[in-house]
Design an enzyme around this catalytic site. Structure first.
Site, mmCIF file in Angstrom:
data_model
loop_
_atom_site.group_PDB
_atom_site.id
_atom_site.type_symbol
_atom_site.label_atom_id
_atom_site.label_comp_id
_atom_site.label_asym_id
_atom_site.label_seq_id
_atom_site.Cartn_x
_atom_site.Cartn_y
_atom_site.Cartn_z
ATOM 1 C CG ASP A 35 -2.239 -5.001 -2.515
ATOM 2 O OD1 ASP A 35 -0.782 -4.956 -1.640
ATOM 3 O OD2 ASP A 35 -2.813 -3.597 -2.138
ATOM 4 C CG ASN A 98 -5.701 4.782 2.116
ATOM 5 O OD1 ASN A 98 -7.342 3.546 2.464
ATOM 6 N ND2 ASN A 98 -5.352 3.593 1.877
ATOM 7 N N GLY A 104 -3.210 6.592 4.689
ATOM 8 C CA GLY A 104 -2.259 5.960 4.652
ATOM 9 C C GLY A 104 -1.649 5.060 3.067
ATOM 10 C CD GLN A 105 -2.774 8.099 -2.390
ATOM 11 O OE1 GLN A 105 -3.260 9.543 -1.939
ATOM 12 N NE2 GLN A 105 -2.407 8.573 -3.320
ATOM 13 C CG HIS A 111 -4.449 2.857 -5.147
ATOM 14 N ND1 HIS A 111 -3.445 4.007 -4.948
ATOM 15 C CD2 HIS A 111 -4.434 2.337 -4.160
ATOM 16 C CE1 HIS A 111 -3.082 3.852 -3.793
ATOM 17 N NE2 HIS A 111 -3.127 3.020 -3.512
#
Length: 125
Positions: A35, A98, A104-105, A111
């Site tokens: 990330d 999420n 919060g996506q 994913h």
């Protein structure tokens, strides 16, 4: 159509090689990469290469592929040395999906966030 690459999807662009990512594991169906805004010492995204907007859509359309995401996340955790190997602090990891902007996506390609390398408290957030 579900499963097909989307031109405006960041993760589809990563899968295609059009956007760089630090890939840590890849199979025919799954890709895992670090990330760019880590929320833990180890924060890796594990995604199906096929485009589905969220985890629920992926699980409904391709339950085996959804399971494969979890299996790959476990493999990545072992490779990253965050899989539980004892009872000491810092062993273990969290897998978070999420689903929806309210949760919060921000990238609407299914994913899993693989998080580890530090202790976590409950409730999350």
């Amino acid at each position: 159509m579900a499963g097909e690459p989307q031109a405006d999807c960041l993760f589809c662009k990563i899968v295609a090689g059009d956007v760089p990512a630090t890939v840590v594991r890849e199979s025919q169906e799954i890709i895992a990469f670090r990330d760019i805004n880590p929320q833990a010492p180890t924060h890796i995204l594990v995604i199906p290469k096929a485009h589905y907007p969220d985890a629920a859509a992926l699980a409904a359309a391709e339950p085996q592929l959804a399971a494969d995401v979890l299996v790959e996340a476990g493999e990545v955790a072992a490779e990253e040395n965050i899989a539980p190997s004892g009872s000491g602090p810092g062993t273990g990891y969290r897998i978070v999906f999420n689903t929806g902007s309210g949760a919060g996506q921000t990238v609407f390609h299914a994913h899993a966030h693989l998080l580890g390398g530090r202790g976590f408290n409950w409730p999350p957030g």
